[in-house]
Design a protein around this motif. Structure first.
Motif, PDB file in Angstrom:
ATOM      1  N   GLN A 214       0.426  -1.239  -0.108  1.00 43.92           N
ATOM      2  CA  GLN A 214       0.260  -0.249   0.009  1.00 43.92           C
ATOM      3  C   GLN A 214       1.138   1.321  -0.200  1.00 43.92           C
ATOM      4  O   GLN A 214       2.063   1.471   0.046  1.00 43.92           O
ATOM      5  CB  GLN A 214      -1.107   0.002   0.901  1.00 43.92           C
ATOM      6  N   ASN A 216      -1.838   1.219  -2.653  1.00 43.17           N
ATOM      7  CA  ASN A 216      -1.840   0.740  -4.061  1.00 43.17           C
ATOM      8  C   ASN A 216      -2.958   1.689  -5.052  1.00 43.17           C
ATOM      9  O   ASN A 216      -3.116   1.068  -6.288  1.00 43.17           O
ATOM     10  CB  ASN A 216      -2.318  -0.849  -3.323  1.00 43.17           C
ATOM     11  N   GLN A 222      -9.009   5.060  -4.874  1.00 43.46           N
ATOM     12  CA  GLN A 222      -8.512   5.494  -3.301  1.00 43.46           C
ATOM     13  C   GLN A 222      -7.431   6.720  -3.357  1.00 43.46           C
ATOM     14  O   GLN A 222      -5.885   6.403  -3.384  1.00 43.46           O
ATOM     15  CB  GLN A 222      -7.877   4.033  -2.681  1.00 43.46           C
ATOM     16  N   ASN A 234      -3.205   2.712   5.259  1.00 48.49           N
ATOM     17  CA  ASN A 234      -3.737   1.835   3.513  1.00 48.49           C
ATOM     18  C   ASN A 234      -4.737   3.160   2.866  1.00 48.49           C
ATOM     19  O   ASN A 234      -4.680   4.198   4.117  1.00 48.49           O
ATOM     20  CB  ASN A 234      -4.453   1.118   4.261  1.00 48.49           C
ATOM     21  N   ASP A 235      -4.621   3.097   1.656  1.00 45.95           N
ATOM     22  CA  ASP A 235      -5.660   4.254   0.859  1.00 45.95           C
ATOM     23  C   ASP A 235      -6.645   3.218   0.620  1.00 45.95           C
ATOM     24  O   ASP A 235      -6.802   2.383   0.220  1.00 45.95           O
ATOM     25  CB  ASP A 235      -4.548   4.314  -0.258  1.00 45.95           C
TER      26      ASP A 235
HETATM   27 CA   LIG Z   1      -5.387   0.479  -0.579  1.00 49.06          CA
END
Ligand SMILES: [Ca+2]
Ligand SMILES: [Ca+2]
Length: 252
Positions: A214, A216, A222, A234-235
């Motif tokens: 990530q 990603n 995202q 995390n996106d």
């Molecule tokens: Ca992500």
């Protein structure tokens, strides 16, 4: 000299462990240290939230150290039997105390009024956990309306504390995937894909503790960052609904 004398009088009053907030002169933080009977004889599980340990020290000198020398100090764990103190940057809570390590002689003093009611202090800031799941923009707006900002986890230490203090543990029934039950943080890559920045203040985004692989930008959609229950980033789609944490400066 008179200034110093007044500070001493104020701190001596605090040492009376009154439950009534004691007004201090302006210029030093207004703090009321109160014994917390819940954790009176328990030791913290984690040592990473200790600012320092002080050996061969009295309770009074520990309070001086907490109030005057360490701005991030919000609690003291003191053992009068062995004259040992730990200055802590966060309150003890159910997850951070070791209930099997009961050792006699400890008292815990928590500072109850550096943050507004309902907010929890940690290392110089106050935090409010909002359990309502909402999209990223609404989360940001709700925090802003409280004179705060969406959680800004500059360090992994802060991310670990927020995770332990607020987020549901891994493997609870309603959190079945690695990124479920995350919390929004105040970072996005709106201005340039893949280049994250904080939406509040001027601090550079230097967080490196992304979840493996990530961000990603999954499905090309995202652009908002979240803190997972493993204390990694995390996106995620900004329209996704997560609970969130607001952050603000100490209320002093
Ligand atoms: Ca992500
Ligand atoms: Ca993106």
């Amino acid at each position: 000299m008179m200034l110093y004398f007044k500070e001493i009088i104020c701190l001596l009053t605090l040492l009376a462990i009154s439950t009534v907030p004691v007004p201090c002169m302006s210029g030093i933080p207004v703090m009321t240290l109160t014994r917390d009977p819940t954790y009176s004889e328990l030791l913290p599980t984690h040592t990473r939230y200790q600012i320092t340990s002080l050996q061969n020290i009295s309770l009074m000198d520990s309070v001086f150290g907490c109030l005057l020398r360490y701005p991030s100090c919000v609690g003291i764990l003191h053992n009068a039997n062995i004259r040992l103190s730990f200055l802590l940057m966060c309150y003890l809570n159910e997850r951070s105390v070791g209930r099997t390590r009961k050792v006699p002689g400890w008292i815990f003093l928590s500072d109850l009024n550096v943050c507004l009611k309902g907010w929890v202090p940690f290392s110089g800031h106050c935090y409010l956990h909002v359990k309502n799941e909402t999209d990223w923009k609404d989360a940001k707006d709700i925090c802003n309306r409280s004179d705060a900002y969406l959680l800004q986890t500059e360090t992994h230490e802060e991310a670990l504390w927020v995770t332990e203090a607020f987020l549901r543990p891994v493997n609870v029934v309603e959190c079945t995937t690695w990124d479920s039950c995350s919390s929004w943080i105040g970072a996005n890559d709106f201005s340039q894909e893949g280049l994250y920045s904080w939406n509040h203040g001027s601090d550079q985004f230097n967080a490196t503790f992304w979840y493996p692989d990530q961000p990603n930008n999954y499905a090309g959609d995202q652009d908002c960052a979240a803190l997972t229950r493993s204390a990694q980033l995390n996106d995620k789609e900004c329209s996704f609904k997560y609970e969130f944490v607001c952050e603000r400066d100490l209320f002093i």
